[in-house]
Design an enzyme around this catalytic site. Structure first.
Site, short mmCIF file in Angstrom:
data_model
loop_
_atom_site.label_atom_id
_atom_site.label_comp_id
_atom_site.label_asym_id
_atom_site.label_seq_id
_atom_site.Cartn_x
_atom_site.Cartn_y
_atom_site.Cartn_z
N HIS A 89 58.42 95.14 -87.75
CA HIS A 89 57.23 94.49 -88.32
C HIS A 89 57.46 94.17 -89.79
O HIS A 89 57.09 93.10 -90.27
CB HIS A 89 56.01 95.43 -88.23
N LYS A 92 45.56 98.46 -74.42
CA LYS A 92 46.40 99.63 -74.74
C LYS A 92 45.48 100.80 -75.03
O LYS A 92 44.96 100.94 -76.13
CB LYS A 92 47.28 99.33 -75.95
N ARG A 121 61.24 89.22 -80.36
CA ARG A 121 62.37 90.14 -80.22
C ARG A 121 63.42 89.57 -79.27
O ARG A 121 64.52 90.05 -79.21
CB ARG A 121 61.89 91.50 -79.70
N SER A 135 57.26 99.89 -81.53
CA SER A 135 56.51 101.11 -81.84
C SER A 135 56.66 102.13 -80.72
O SER A 135 56.84 103.32 -80.97
CB SER A 135 55.02 100.79 -82.04
P1 ADP Z 1 51.15 93.68 -79.95
O1 ADP Z 1 50.50 94.84 -79.33
O2 ADP Z 1 50.23 92.54 -80.30
O3 ADP Z 1 52.44 93.21 -79.31
P2 ADP Z 1 52.76 94.92 -81.94
O4 ADP Z 1 52.27 95.81 -83.02
O5 ADP Z 1 53.59 95.54 -80.89
O6 ADP Z 1 51.51 94.23 -81.37
O7 ADP Z 1 53.54 93.71 -82.59
C1 ADP Z 1 52.93 92.75 -83.43
C2 ADP Z 1 53.83 91.55 -83.54
O8 ADP Z 1 55.07 91.93 -84.13
C3 ADP Z 1 54.17 90.90 -82.21
O9 ADP Z 1 54.29 89.51 -82.42
C4 ADP Z 1 55.52 91.50 -81.88
O10 ADP Z 1 56.26 90.67 -81.03
C5 ADP Z 1 56.14 91.57 -83.26
N1 ADP Z 1 57.20 92.56 -83.35
C6 ADP Z 1 57.10 93.89 -83.11
N2 ADP Z 1 58.30 94.50 -83.27
C7 ADP Z 1 59.17 93.53 -83.63
C8 ADP Z 1 60.59 93.50 -83.92
N3 ADP Z 1 61.32 94.60 -83.85
N4 ADP Z 1 61.15 92.32 -84.22
C9 ADP Z 1 60.40 91.20 -84.26
N5 ADP Z 1 59.08 91.14 -84.00
C10 ADP Z 1 58.47 92.29 -83.69
#
Ligand code: ADP
Length: 160
Positions: A17, A41, A90, A129
């Site tokens: 992030h 979630k 990702r 996460s």
């Molecule tokens: P959500 O539950 O909306 O997927 P996240 O907190 O998991 O929320 O992620 C928020 C955003 O950040 C999403 O667009 C996700 O794809 C992106 N993201 C999370 N981890 C990574 C990473 N390691 N590399 C690139 N983008 C990421």
């Protein structure tokens, strides 16, 4: 001033992030990180307020603001006067879902809100996460995946 909204669960914020945020702040005047309540979630490690506080501790700079939100992301984007939503990709697994989300968000906002996709650096792309929570619960080091401030708070919750 061009503002952008970066929504997500951030449970908790990872270096993946953070990579996306640092790229976004080079492209936009202000990045609004929105910790979203996600009804899909159910199980979360941190409360919405805890997640917001953690992100605020990491960013004291003027062009990053942290908010919480629920409901439609596009409504939040419009309320904060954002031109677009940032999403991080990702890989191909994220792509199918994100393209669908981008299209629906454009549609329900009547073409007001577009989506900008960014890619994390290759050594941050595999971080999520949920994986980081799993690694810590196995009592393995997570220092490569999250900031030390986040690591400390995770340890209090997971390794109590
Ligand atoms: P959500 O539950 O909306 O997927 P996240 O907190 O998991 O929320 O992620 C928020 C955003 O950040 C999403 O667009 C996700 O794809 C992106 N993201 C999370 N981890 C990574 C990473 N390691 N590399 C690139 N983008 C990421």
């Amino acid at each position: 001033m061009t503002k952008v909204l970066y929504p997500g669960s951030f449970d908790p914020i990872t270096k993946g992030h953070m990579d996306i945020i640092s790229q976004a702040k080079e492209l936009f005047d202000e990045v609004i990180v929105a910790v979203m309540m996600n009804s899909q979630k159910k199980e979360s490690l941190f409360t919405i307020e805890e997640r917001k506080n953690l992100i605020q501790k990491l960013y004291k700079s003027e062009n990053i603001k942290v908010v919480t939100g629920s409901g439609a992301t596009v409504d939040l984007a419009i309320a904060y006067d954002c031109k677009a939503i940032i999403r991080g990709l990702r890989g191909m697994t994220d792509f199918d879902y994100e393209i669908q989300l981008a299209e629906i968000n454009k549609d329900i906002s009547e073409n007001q809100i577009n989506t900008v996709c960014l890619f994390a650096d290759s050594n941050h792309q595999f971080i999520s996460s949920s994986i980081v929570k799993e690694v810590l619960s196995l009592n393995k080091s997570i220092e490569k995946y999250v900031d030390p401030i986040v690591e400390e708070e995770m340890k209090k919750k997971i390794l109590k």
